[in-house]
Design a protein around this motif. Sequence first.
Motif, mmCIF file in Angstrom:
data_model
loop_
_atom_site.group_PDB
_atom_site.id
_atom_site.type_symbol
_atom_site.label_atom_id
_atom_site.label_comp_id
_atom_site.label_asym_id
_atom_site.label_seq_id
_atom_site.Cartn_x
_atom_site.Cartn_y
_atom_site.Cartn_z
ATOM 1 N N MET A 1 -41.212 -15.377 9.117
ATOM 2 C CA MET A 1 -42.334 -15.224 8.132
ATOM 3 C C MET A 1 -42.706 -17.119 8.148
ATOM 4 O O MET A 1 -43.528 -17.846 8.077
ATOM 5 C CB MET A 1 -41.897 -15.743 6.748
ATOM 6 C CG MET A 1 -42.473 -15.414 5.605
ATOM 7 S SD MET A 1 -42.558 -15.490 3.924
ATOM 8 C CE MET A 1 -42.911 -13.895 4.109
ATOM 9 N N PHE A 2 -41.367 -18.130 8.112
ATOM 10 C CA PHE A 2 -41.359 -19.511 8.622
ATOM 11 C C PHE A 2 -41.834 -19.778 9.945
ATOM 12 O O PHE A 2 -41.776 -21.245 10.598
ATOM 13 C CB PHE A 2 -40.226 -20.098 8.379
ATOM 14 C CG PHE A 2 -39.766 -19.621 6.768
ATOM 15 C CD1 PHE A 2 -39.735 -21.211 6.084
ATOM 16 C CD2 PHE A 2 -39.284 -18.941 6.576
ATOM 17 C CE1 PHE A 2 -39.167 -20.983 4.285
ATOM 18 C CE2 PHE A 2 -38.366 -18.526 5.156
ATOM 19 C CZ PHE A 2 -39.151 -19.042 4.244
ATOM 20 N N THR A 3 -42.012 -18.636 11.042
ATOM 21 C CA THR A 3 -41.755 -19.246 12.741
ATOM 22 C C THR A 3 -43.678 -18.904 12.960
ATOM 23 O O THR A 3 -43.836 -19.034 14.251
ATOM 24 C CB THR A 3 -40.736 -18.263 13.633
ATOM 25 O OG1 THR A 3 -40.820 -16.802 13.280
ATOM 26 C CG2 THR A 3 -39.184 -18.982 13.112
ATOM 27 N N THR A 4 -43.425 -17.867 12.450
ATOM 28 C CA THR A 4 -45.402 -17.414 12.397
ATOM 29 C C THR A 4 -46.102 -18.744 12.348
ATOM 30 O O THR A 4 -45.911 -19.178 11.094
ATOM 31 C CB THR A 4 -45.820 -16.008 11.007
ATOM 32 O OG1 THR A 4 -44.862 -15.162 11.869
ATOM 33 C CG2 THR A 4 -47.208 -16.081 11.944
ATOM 34 N N ASP A 5 -47.230 -18.690 12.904
ATOM 35 C CA ASP A 5 -48.169 -19.846 12.811
ATOM 36 C C ASP A 5 -49.341 -18.924 12.350
ATOM 37 O O ASP A 5 -50.296 -18.983 12.525
ATOM 38 C CB ASP A 5 -48.751 -20.015 14.582
ATOM 39 C CG ASP A 5 -49.679 -21.045 14.422
ATOM 40 O OD1 ASP A 5 -50.146 -21.729 13.360
ATOM 41 O OD2 ASP A 5 -50.403 -21.418 15.531
ATOM 42 N N TRP A 6 -49.206 -19.129 10.404
ATOM 43 C CA TRP A 6 -50.191 -19.133 9.753
ATOM 44 C C TRP A 6 -51.891 -20.075 9.565
ATOM 45 O O TRP A 6 -52.577 -18.714 9.565
ATOM 46 C CB TRP A 6 -49.841 -19.115 8.517
ATOM 47 C CG TRP A 6 -48.506 -17.821 7.849
ATOM 48 C CD1 TRP A 6 -47.144 -18.158 8.187
ATOM 49 C CD2 TRP A 6 -48.315 -17.036 7.689
ATOM 50 N NE1 TRP A 6 -46.503 -17.979 7.749
ATOM 51 C CE2 TRP A 6 -46.565 -16.625 8.110
ATOM 52 C CE3 TRP A 6 -49.225 -16.225 7.760
ATOM 53 C CZ2 TRP A 6 -46.426 -15.459 7.241
ATOM 54 C CZ3 TRP A 6 -49.274 -14.351 7.295
ATOM 55 C CH2 TRP A 6 -47.706 -14.291 6.859
ATOM 56 N N ASP A 7 -51.570 -21.145 10.583
ATOM 57 C CA ASP A 7 -52.858 -21.469 10.642
ATOM 58 C C ASP A 7 -53.778 -20.842 11.363
ATOM 59 O O ASP A 7 -54.788 -20.450 11.379
ATOM 60 C CB ASP A 7 -52.567 -23.136 11.490
ATOM 61 C CG ASP A 7 -51.887 -23.621 9.699
ATOM 62 O OD1 ASP A 7 -52.101 -23.546 8.908
ATOM 63 O OD2 ASP A 7 -51.598 -24.433 10.210
ATOM 64 N N ILE B 1 -47.655 -10.047 5.213
ATOM 65 C CA ILE B 1 -46.823 -10.603 4.790
ATOM 66 C C ILE B 1 -45.029 -10.123 4.706
ATOM 67 O O ILE B 1 -44.218 -10.910 4.812
ATOM 68 C CB ILE B 1 -47.065 -11.236 3.193
ATOM 69 C CG1 ILE B 1 -48.499 -12.122 3.178
ATOM 70 C CG2 ILE B 1 -45.619 -12.191 2.597
ATOM 71 C CD1 ILE B 1 -48.285 -13.088 2.161
ATOM 72 N N ARG B 2 -45.369 -8.743 4.560
ATOM 73 C CA ARG B 2 -44.265 -7.813 4.519
ATOM 74 C C ARG B 2 -43.672 -7.561 5.739
ATOM 75 O O ARG B 2 -42.224 -8.006 5.696
ATOM 76 C CB ARG B 2 -44.673 -6.608 3.111
ATOM 77 C CG ARG B 2 -43.407 -5.627 3.123
ATOM 78 C CD ARG B 2 -43.673 -4.703 2.504
ATOM 79 N NE ARG B 2 -44.399 -4.300 1.278
ATOM 80 C CZ ARG B 2 -45.447 -3.900 1.230
ATOM 81 N NH1 ARG B 2 -46.448 -3.662 2.178
ATOM 82 N NH2 ARG B 2 -45.703 -4.494 0.165
ATOM 83 N N TYR B 3 -44.420 -7.381 6.272
ATOM 84 C CA TYR B 3 -44.357 -7.688 8.055
ATOM 85 C C TYR B 3 -43.560 -8.934 8.131
ATOM 86 O O TYR B 3 -41.883 -8.597 8.896
ATOM 87 C CB TYR B 3 -44.988 -6.987 9.136
ATOM 88 C CG TYR B 3 -44.409 -6.997 10.544
ATOM 89 C CD1 TYR B 3 -43.862 -6.020 10.898
ATOM 90 C CD2 TYR B 3 -44.404 -8.114 11.137
ATOM 91 C CE1 TYR B 3 -43.872 -5.320 11.978
ATOM 92 C CE2 TYR B 3 -44.263 -7.828 12.618
ATOM 93 C CZ TYR B 3 -43.448 -6.264 12.542
ATOM 94 O OH TYR B 3 -43.001 -6.833 14.048
ATOM 95 N N THR B 4 -43.513 -9.823 7.896
ATOM 96 C CA THR B 4 -42.522 -11.024 8.909
ATOM 97 C C THR B 4 -41.835 -11.160 7.855
ATOM 98 O O THR B 4 -40.749 -11.838 7.959
ATOM 99 C CB THR B 4 -43.905 -11.875 8.315
ATOM 100 O OG1 THR B 4 -44.580 -12.562 7.072
ATOM 101 C CG2 THR B 4 -45.238 -11.940 9.699
ATOM 102 N N GLN B 5 -41.561 -11.100 6.303
ATOM 103 C CA GLN B 5 -40.800 -10.883 5.331
ATOM 104 C C GLN B 5 -38.931 -9.880 5.302
ATOM 105 O O GLN B 5 -38.387 -10.850 6.013
ATOM 106 C CB GLN B 5 -41.045 -10.736 4.674
ATOM 107 C CG GLN B 5 -40.071 -11.484 2.874
ATOM 108 C CD GLN B 5 -40.388 -11.104 2.045
ATOM 109 O OE1 GLN B 5 -41.086 -10.292 1.688
ATOM 110 N NE2 GLN B 5 -39.264 -10.761 0.376
ATOM 111 N N ASP B 6 -40.392 -9.243 6.377
ATOM 112 C CA ASP B 6 -38.830 -8.305 7.191
ATOM 113 C C ASP B 6 -38.357 -8.225 8.524
ATOM 114 O O ASP B 6 -37.489 -8.257 8.404
ATOM 115 C CB ASP B 6 -39.253 -6.545 6.709
ATOM 116 C CG ASP B 6 -40.111 -5.896 5.463
ATOM 117 O OD1 ASP B 6 -39.315 -6.845 4.208
ATOM 118 O OD2 ASP B 6 -40.685 -5.414 5.395
#
Length: 506
Positions: free
Chosen positions: A120-126, A111-116
Amino acid sequence: MSWAAPPQQPAPGVQTVPYAYPAGGTAYTAVPVRQGFGQAYPTQSQYPYSAPANPSLSTSGMNCSSDRQSQQQKFDWPDSVRSYVQRSFQASNLDPSVTRPEMEAKLKETIRYTQDSGTMFTTDWDNLPLPQAMVKNERQQALMQSMALARESTAPAASSKKRKSLDLNGPEQTGGATVPWRSAKPLPLGDRINKLSMDAPLPARSKFQKNAEKRQRRGDGGYQSTYRSPSPAPSDGPIVGLNEALEKRYLRLTAAPKAADVRPERVLHQTLELLKKKWRKDGNYNYICDQFKSLRQDLTVQRIRNEFTVSVYEIHARIALEKGDLGEYNQCQTQLRALYKAGVKGNPVEFKAYRILYFIHTANRTALNDAIADLTKAEKDERAIKHALNVRSALALGNYHRFFQLYLDVPHMGAYLMDMFVKRERLAALASICKAFKPELKLRYITEELAFESDAEAAQFIMDCDGQDLLQEREEHIAFLSGKAGALFETAKTEAFRRVDLKGQI
């Protein structure tokens, strides 16, 4: 009329402090003369500082700035991230080989990597792999890297020097291959995170290691060095086997095990059923023992410690007892003791009785007393353990009549253990009989008291001890000259108790 401005009134709640020049009115600071070299100059504050007269204003300003910072640190997490965290901690997705602290650390790192990086909003978390899958992937990559480094370290010195020279050229020269960070298609998030953790540089050689290498070169004449850079330690986590073969030869491990050579637990269940059928059909102990050792090795490297593990060790221990292989039996007995102590279900009463009989065989009184002391009151009432304790009591009292009655009625497979020391107890009983019965007695009495199957077996036992001259035929029976056999069997008894096979001692 005065043109001077009226004096300003202080604001309510603010205290005024009159400003005054420092006392003395001098433009320098007086310094006392030092009387010796060991004396230090006394320090004196030249510009004294006084706290503000109204601290309430400063503290209120600090509170306002801290509130603004806390508002800036708040972050609105997307729903996809929240659902990803919930899926990570679902009971159906948990992996027993990955601990909770490891999973939480990997989750925070992701989560910290995607935030930095702002993704975070473009990652396919599913479709992003769960943190426990990432941890297992890292372990597998670390294991493969350590094995590759181990293979490279065994290469000749010339090739290692060439490899080091290629490493000095930097990561730009890769033989024409496309490096991951220059590829047109970006790597997935999970692979990027794993790569960041795996691409850490190896520690440089210390000054001590360099000096040791120079000394080695001087000792070898300057031709080569035996120094090898330390390889990273393999992962502490257990591996999961991928081999589907039911039968596999046992080979002693000389390196970290490979998942392709290890069978998973579901395949090991099928292997156990196959081995039981082959043992009943063929009875080939060498083959069965080799397969069971391979089966136990696959359980050990995968850290499988459950009821299936206990059943494997119990079956192998019984087969080893049947064939008189004390070495393999003791290895199984040692592991079973640890598994029973860990609370895994099995047949602890049966194997505790075997353990007592084994210590009677090895004449290890200290270990025997410890094994008896570990028994509970309920266990002492069990038939197998009660029988083993009665055997120990009969031998301690020298009651060979009671001992051979217990020998004819042994529960489970304890008779195989008693067979290992019944010969020496027969010699001890014969030595006592020769002292009590003189000048002779019937051979039939020896057969019944010492639990021989027939008079012929009893006569053969006496002749094996060089006592063929002690048997004489009478009209109705065969006589045993006990008055002349005392010294013979006393010597044989001493020799039998002096040599005890401690092969595979627990």
